[in-house]
Design a protein around this motif. Structure first.
Motif, PDB file in Angstrom:
ATOM      1  N   MET A  76     -62.131   4.033   7.565  1.00  0.00           N
ATOM      2  CA  MET A  76     -61.323   3.412   6.484  1.00  0.00           C
ATOM      3  C   MET A  76     -61.868   1.886   6.706  1.00  0.00           C
ATOM      4  N   ASN A  77     -62.187   0.911   5.892  1.00  0.00           N
ATOM      5  CA  ASN A  77     -62.222  -0.394   6.127  1.00  0.00           C
ATOM      6  C   ASN A  77     -61.104  -1.320   6.131  1.00  0.00           C
ATOM      7  N   LYS A  78     -61.320  -2.509   6.718  1.00  0.00           N
ATOM      8  CA  LYS A  78     -59.966  -3.111   6.645  1.00  0.00           C
ATOM      9  C   LYS A  78     -59.117  -3.366   5.389  1.00  0.00           C
ATOM     10  N   LYS A  79     -59.687  -3.641   4.383  1.00  0.00           N
ATOM     11  CA  LYS A  79     -59.024  -3.799   3.092  1.00  0.00           C
ATOM     12  C   LYS A  79     -58.237  -2.604   2.619  1.00  0.00           C
ATOM     13  N   THR A  80     -58.630  -1.503   2.898  1.00  0.00           N
ATOM     14  CA  THR A  80     -58.165   0.039   2.716  1.00  0.00           C
ATOM     15  C   THR A  80     -56.893  -0.043   3.617  1.00  0.00           C
ATOM     16  N   VAL A  81     -57.011  -0.348   4.748  1.00  0.00           N
ATOM     17  CA  VAL A  81     -56.092  -0.046   5.794  1.00  0.00           C
ATOM     18  C   VAL A  81     -54.865  -1.122   5.461  1.00  0.00           C
ATOM     19  N   LYS A  82     -55.161  -2.344   5.126  1.00  0.00           N
ATOM     20  CA  LYS A  82     -54.154  -3.458   4.655  1.00  0.00           C
ATOM     21  C   LYS A  82     -53.488  -3.005   3.131  1.00  0.00           C
ATOM     22  N   TYR A  83     -54.191  -2.220   2.253  1.00  0.00           N
ATOM     23  CA  TYR A  83     -53.747  -2.005   1.185  1.00  0.00           C
ATOM     24  C   TYR A  83     -52.589  -0.713   1.515  1.00  0.00           C
ATOM     25  N   LEU A  84     -53.000   0.253   2.330  1.00  0.00           N
ATOM     26  CA  LEU A  84     -52.226   1.316   2.635  1.00  0.00           C
ATOM     27  C   LEU A  84     -50.831   0.839   3.260  1.00  0.00           C
ATOM     28  N   LEU A  85     -50.995   0.023   4.273  1.00  0.00           N
ATOM     29  CA  LEU A  85     -49.848  -0.708   5.021  1.00  0.00           C
ATOM     30  C   LEU A  85     -49.003  -1.378   3.990  1.00  0.00           C
ATOM     31  N   TYR A  86     -49.466  -2.179   3.146  1.00  0.00           N
ATOM     32  CA  TYR A  86     -48.775  -3.088   2.254  1.00  0.00           C
ATOM     33  C   TYR A  86     -47.939  -1.917   1.283  1.00  0.00           C
ATOM     34  N   SER A  87     -48.657  -0.748   0.823  1.00  0.00           N
ATOM     35  CA  SER A  87     -47.950  -0.077   0.056  1.00  0.00           C
ATOM     36  C   SER A  87     -46.737   0.777   0.588  1.00  0.00           C
ATOM     37  N   LEU A  88     -46.991   0.994   1.769  1.00  0.00           N
ATOM     38  CA  LEU A  88     -46.070   1.836   2.579  1.00  0.00           C
ATOM     39  C   LEU A  88     -44.746   0.748   2.827  1.00  0.00           C
ATOM     40  N   VAL A  89     -45.056  -0.462   3.121  1.00  0.00           N
ATOM     41  CA  VAL A  89     -43.774  -1.452   3.004  1.00  0.00           C
ATOM     42  C   VAL A  89     -42.982  -1.406   1.927  1.00  0.00           C
ATOM     43  N   VAL A  90     -43.887  -1.633   0.896  1.00  0.00           N
ATOM     44  CA  VAL A  90     -43.215  -1.759  -0.502  1.00  0.00           C
ATOM     45  C   VAL A  90     -42.527  -0.484  -0.820  1.00  0.00           C
ATOM     46  N   ALA A  91     -43.029   0.763  -0.607  1.00  0.00           N
ATOM     47  CA  ALA A  91     -42.490   2.015  -0.827  1.00  0.00           C
ATOM     48  C   ALA A  91     -41.017   2.184  -0.074  1.00  0.00           C
ATOM     49  N   PHE A  92     -41.037   1.575   1.302  1.00  0.00           N
ATOM     50  CA  PHE A  92     -39.849   1.551   2.140  1.00  0.00           C
ATOM     51  C   PHE A  92     -38.997   0.968   1.566  1.00  0.00           C
ATOM     52  N   LEU A  93     -39.265  -0.269   1.085  1.00  0.00           N
ATOM     53  CA  LEU A  93     -38.009  -1.457   0.525  1.00  0.00           C
ATOM     54  C   LEU A  93     -37.600  -0.809  -0.651  1.00  0.00           C
ATOM     55  N   CYS A  94     -38.442  -0.140  -1.353  1.00  0.00           N
ATOM     56  CA  CYS A  94     -37.659   0.422  -2.701  1.00  0.00           C
ATOM     57  C   CYS A  94     -36.902   1.535  -2.369  1.00  0.00           C
ATOM     58  N   ILE A  95     -37.248   2.334  -1.591  1.00  0.00           N
ATOM     59  CA  ILE A  95     -36.566   3.566  -1.285  1.00  0.00           C
ATOM     60  C   ILE A  95     -35.224   3.154  -0.320  1.00  0.00           C
ATOM     61  N   SER A  96     -35.287   2.047   0.326  1.00  0.00           N
ATOM     62  CA  SER A  96     -34.252   1.599   0.978  1.00  0.00           C
ATOM     63  C   SER A  96     -32.854   0.935   0.343  1.00  0.00           C
ATOM     64  N   CYS A  97     -33.679   0.249  -0.970  1.00  0.00           N
ATOM     65  CA  CYS A  97     -32.666  -0.385  -1.759  1.00  0.00           C
ATOM     66  C   CYS A  97     -31.814   0.724  -2.591  1.00  0.00           C
ATOM     67  N   ASN A  98     -31.120   0.158  -3.252  1.00  0.00           N
ATOM     68  CA  ASN A  98     -30.053   0.921  -4.405  1.00  0.00           C
ATOM     69  C   ASN A  98     -31.034   1.011  -5.566  1.00  0.00           C
ATOM     70  N   THR A  99     -32.018   2.019  -5.674  1.00  0.00           N
ATOM     71  CA  THR A  99     -32.800   2.093  -6.986  1.00  0.00           C
ATOM     72  C   THR A  99     -31.973   2.858  -8.100  1.00  0.00           C
ATOM     73  N   SER A 100     -30.955   3.232  -7.860  1.00  0.00           N
ATOM     74  CA  SER A 100     -30.100   3.833  -8.888  1.00  0.00           C
ATOM     75  C   SER A 100     -29.776   2.939 -10.071  1.00  0.00           C
ATOM     76  N   GLN A 101     -29.381   1.748  -9.444  1.00  0.00           N
ATOM     77  CA  GLN A 101     -29.232   0.776 -10.588  1.00  0.00           C
ATOM     78  C   GLN A 101     -30.148   0.622 -11.627  1.00  0.00           C
ATOM     79  N   TYR A 102     -31.642   0.563 -11.261  1.00  0.00           N
ATOM     80  CA  TYR A 102     -32.726   0.570 -12.090  1.00  0.00           C
ATOM     81  C   TYR A 102     -32.806   1.622 -13.084  1.00  0.00           C
ATOM     82  N   LYS A 103     -32.543   2.753 -12.435  1.00  0.00           N
ATOM     83  CA  LYS A 103     -32.519   4.260 -13.448  1.00  0.00           C
ATOM     84  C   LYS A 103     -31.591   4.071 -14.650  1.00  0.00           C
ATOM     85  N   GLU A 104     -30.422   3.300 -14.210  1.00  0.00           N
ATOM     86  CA  GLU A 104     -29.464   3.006 -15.191  1.00  0.00           C
ATOM     87  C   GLU A 104     -29.517   1.967 -16.252  1.00  0.00           C
TER      88      GLU A 104
END
Length: 123
Positions: free
Chosen positions: A1-29
Motif C-alpha cells: 500500500m502506498n502512503k496515500k492509501t494508508v492515510k485514507y484507511l487510518l482517517y476512515s478508521l478514526v472517523v468510524a470510531f468517532l461515529c460509533i462512540s458518539c450517540n448516533t441514535s439521535q441522528y436516526k431519529e
C-alpha cells in the motif's frame, strides 16, 4: 500500500470510531421538514449544522427564486471521505422540491446533516 492509501484507511478508521462512540441514535431519529418558503423572497439563505460528538459539520447556501429551490451550494462539509458521497442529495432536493428523498447508504449521517442545514437555511 502506498502512503496515500494508508492515510485514507487510518482517517476512515478514526472517523468510524468517532461515529460509533458518539450517540448516533439521535441522528436516526432526527426529523427534517421543508419549511414553508412561500413567504420567502428571492435570495440566498445560509444554514449550518454541527453534529456534536461527530466530525460532521455542514454549511450550505440555498438559493430561492420564485418560491423554488434553484441551487444548493455546499460551502463546507467536514466528514469522512465516505460522507462526501452524501452531497448528491442536493440534486435530489432540487429535483423534487422536497426533503422526502432517500439518504445515501453509508453516508446517512452526512445526508441528514445536509438536509438539516438546508432546513436551517430556510427557517
Amino acid at each position: 500500500m502506498n502512503k496515500k492509501t494508508v492515510k485514507y484507511l487510518l482517517y476512515s478508521l478514526v472517523v468510524a470510531f468517532l461515529c460509533i462512540s458518539c450517540n448516533t441514535s439521535q441522528y436516526k431519529e432526527m426529523q427534517v421538514s421543508l419549511p414553508d418558503i412561500t413567504a420567502k423572497t428571492n435570495g440566498t439563505y445560509r444554514g449550518e449544522v454541527n453534529f456534536k460528538g461527530t466530525p460532521i459539520n455542514v454549511i450550505v447556501d440555498v438559493v430561492l427564486n420564485e418560491h423554488l429551490i434553484t441551487a444548493i451550494d455546499i460551502i463546507k462539509h467536514t466528514c469522512s471521505p465516505i460522507g462526501k458521497r452524501a452531497e448528491v442529495i442536493i440534486d435530489r432536493i432540487i429535483e423534487t422540491q422536497s426533503f422526502d428523498v432517500d439518504v445515501v447508504s453509508g453516508a446517512t449521517v452526512s445526508s441528514k446533516a445536509i438536509l438539516k442545514a438546508v432546513e436551517e437555511a430556510l427557517r
